[in-house]
Enzyme design. Structure first.
Site, PDB file in Angstrom:
ATOM      1  N   LYS A 296       0.889  -1.175   0.000  1.00  0.00           N
ATOM      2  CA  LYS A 296       0.000   0.000   0.000  1.00  0.00           C
ATOM      3  C   LYS A 296       0.924   1.220   0.000  1.00  0.00           C
ATOM      4  CE  LYS A 296      -2.965   3.271   1.321  1.00  0.00           C
ATOM      5  NZ  LYS A 296      -2.079   4.431   1.065  1.00  0.00           N
TER       6      LYS A 296
ATOM      7  N   GLU B  15       8.634   1.421  11.543  1.00  0.00           N
ATOM      8  CA  GLU B  15       9.715   2.406  11.446  1.00  0.00           C
ATOM      9  C   GLU B  15       9.024   3.760  11.474  1.00  0.00           C
ATOM     10  OE1 GLU B  15      11.662   5.122  10.068  1.00  0.00           O
ATOM     11  OE2 GLU B  15      12.163   4.036   8.216  1.00  0.00           O
TER      12      GLU B  15
ATOM     13  N   CYS C  19      13.113  10.589   7.971  1.00  0.00           N
ATOM     14  CA  CYS C  19      12.937  10.310   9.414  1.00  0.00           C
ATOM     15  C   CYS C  19      14.261  10.423  10.150  1.00  0.00           C
ATOM     16  CB  CYS C  19      12.387   8.905   9.619  1.00  0.00           C
ATOM     17  SG  CYS C  19      10.889   8.633   8.719  1.00  0.00           S
TER      18      CYS C  19
ATOM     19  N   GLU D 169       9.394  16.743  15.288  1.00  0.00           N
ATOM     20  CA  GLU D 169      10.017  16.525  13.984  1.00  0.00           C
ATOM     21  C   GLU D 169       9.526  17.618  13.019  1.00  0.00           C
ATOM     22  OE1 GLU D 169       8.715  12.760  12.398  1.00  0.00           O
ATOM     23  OE2 GLU D 169      10.668  12.374  11.504  1.00  0.00           O
TER      24      GLU D 169
HETATM   25  C1  SIN Z   1      13.880   7.246   6.358  1.00  0.00           C
HETATM   26  O1  SIN Z   1      13.871   8.442   6.412  1.00  0.00           O
HETATM   27  O2  SIN Z   1      13.054   6.595   6.986  1.00  0.00           O
HETATM   28  C2  SIN Z   1      14.878   6.455   5.549  1.00  0.00           C
HETATM   29  C3  SIN Z   1      16.216   7.016   5.527  1.00  0.00           C
HETATM   30  C4  SIN Z   1      17.291   6.055   5.099  1.00  0.00           C
HETATM   31  O3  SIN Z   1      17.043   4.875   4.825  1.00  0.00           O
HETATM   32  O4  SIN Z   1      18.443   6.482   5.052  1.00  0.00           O
END
Ligand code: SIN
Length: 488
Positions: free
Chosen positions: A185, A260, A294, A392
């Site tokens: 998805k 994650e 992230c 964030e």
């Molecule tokens: C992410 O921002 O979740 C992935 C970053 C990465 O794999 O380096």
């Protein structure tokens, strides 16, 4: 943009379809949703709005394909994965163009993501060949004890918009290598990359039903994924808020889940750091994907004795970043993905300024107001009470604050509910080891701003989620361990 889409062979922006059981499919009720180019705000494609029915069909297709796929040897599955990998590399320019159009990643960076995404297929094609079992010494001479590993079965991958290819292959690579089949998805902001990938899956001859891609109504698709007893394992990359809801949803059927989630990465520059390297690293970490990863540095801690020198070097480098249409190959910073994303960045900067932050560069929306561009921004005089130091930002804003000693900065860095990535720059080996060990984060960049690679485990602690993707660890979640006790 139109110029760019004319050369596409993997997807027709005027006739986008879902991918279910090896076929291109519309939504059963004919409804669609729009994908917009964040460079211009224009609708670039209408995508079938998959919902419960399409998700059910995809899960059924995956279920039908499972026995034969699981029966293949690891070598045969590896051959398929490597075929898709080769096709991805062959179509790098096209995949990068699609990604850049739908979510605004700077084209050259998007080319990097295609390679990164392909590397998960390479790694897991090989890792699938190393799914070893065990024999265990028995307690009696007429017994033999074995542990075998088997695919968990049907999986679902719920992927984010910010890495539409790499976060998909980071989940699908190990799943397919382990012998699982499933459904993806993709995020509604960037489904076209996943659907272009489906064209490569088809081209590579992967049997029907092994990979299914259903974009559309997020809540309905996810409800079906979580309620359908056939789905055994779900991997989600996205916000902490959604992740927590998915944990609740998974409880009823005890589905395996890996998450994650969000991050709030500290970036620490010690007095003894190579400042040129640290400033370069801070730019790479902070401004990757226009600050929308992230693992982006979200708060920069600089030892007070080097604040002036570091800030000067850093601001110079930030000033050199070119902002503009993400398809322009000379641009490093494309637009933010959406108006909402831009709004959040503005809110964080305004809050910081109202509490005394100094704008060292940037600090404004830029461009023609149709695209969602924000100037690469550096803030000085940042204090703990500013939103930017606890939430964030997901945008191109670097807040700088200072510290006096190691204990203080370790405390501040860990003083967050998140625990995904942290960075430190130092040339003192003692400090490098002790601080790395003291930081409560799943990924540590030690004099390294971009630590993510296919062969290493990636994942968070605390509110950043659980489970690891990448590395030999990443395939474990897609395997069941079965103990067989044989009496002779
Ligand atoms: C992410 O921002 O979740 C992935 C970053 C990465 O794999 O380096």
């Amino acid at each position: 943009m139109l110029q760019a889409t004319k050369q596409l062979s993997l997807i027709d922006f005027g006739n986008v379809k879902l991918f279910i059981n090896g076929e291109w499919t519309s939504a059963s009720n004919g409804s669609t949703f729009s994908v917009k180019n964040p460079n211009t705000g224009e609708v670039v494609a209408e995508v079938p709005r998959g919902a419960k029915e399409e998700t059910k069909a995809a899960i059924e297709a995956a279920n039908g394909a499972l026995p034969n796929w699981a029966k293949l040897t690891a070598n045969d599955r590896a051959d398929y994965l490597l075929k898709v990998r080769d096709l991805m590399i062959e179509h790098e320019a096209e995949l990068a163009t699609i990604m850049s159009i739908e979510m605004g990643k700077a084209y050259t960076e998007a080319c990097g993501e295609v390679k990164y995404a392909a590397s998960f297929l390479t790694w897991y094609a090989e890792e699938g060949r190393r799914v070893y079992g065990e024999t265990i010494p028995a307690s009696s001479p007429n017994k033999r004890l074995f542990v075998v590993k088997q695919p968990v079965g049907i999986i679902a991958a719920i992927t984010p918009w910010n890495f539409p290819l790499a976060m998909m292959t980071r989940k699908l690579g190990p799943a397919l290598a382990a012998g699982c089949t499933g459904i993806v998805k993709p995020a509604s902001q960037s489904p076209l990359s996943a659907l272009a990938f489906a064209a490569l899956v088809k081209k590579a001859g992967i049997p029907k039903g092994v990979v299914n891609i259903v974009a559309g109504a997020t809540a309905e698709i996810s409800d079906e994924i979580f309620e359908n007893p056939v789905v055994k394992k779900i991997s989600f990359t996205g916000s902490t808020e959604v992740g927590k809801k998915l944990v609740e949803k998974s409880a009823n059927q005890l589905k395996k889940l890996s998450l994650e989630l969000g991050g709030h990465a500290p970036f620490i520059v010690f007095e003894d750091a190579d400042l040129e390297k640290a400033a370069e690293g801070a730019v790479a970490s902070k401004f990757r994907n226009a600050g929308q990863t992230c693992v982006c540095a979200n708060r920069i801690y600089v030892h007070e004795n080097i604040k002036e020198r570091f800030t000067k070097l850093f601001v110079e480098k930030v000033l050199a970043l070119k902002v503009g249409n993400s398809l322009d190959q000379t641009v490093q910073i494309g637009p933010l993905v959406s108006k909402e994303g831009l709004g959040k960045v503005q809110e964080h900067v305004e809050d910081a300024i109202s509490k005394g932050a100094e704008v060292l560069t940037g600090g404004k929306v830029t461009g023609d107001q149709k695209g969602f561009y924000y100037e690469p921004t550096v803030l000085g005089n940042v204090t703990k009470d500013m939103i930017i130091m606890t939430e964030e930002t997901f945008g191109p804003v670097a807040p700088i604050t200072t510290f006096q000693n190691d204990e203080e900065v370790i405390y501040e860095a860990n003083n967050t509910e998140y625990g995904l990535a942290a960075y430190l720059y130092t040339s003192n080996i003692q400090r490098a080891v002790t601080v790395s060990e003291a930081l409560n984060f799943g990924v540590i960049g030690l004099n390294d701003a971009v630590p993510g690679v296919a062969q290493a485990p990636f994942g968070g602690m605390n509110h950043s989620g659980y489970g690891r993707e990448g590395g030999h660890q990443g395939i474990k979640d897609y395997l069941e361990e079965k103990y067989i006790s044989l009496e002779l």
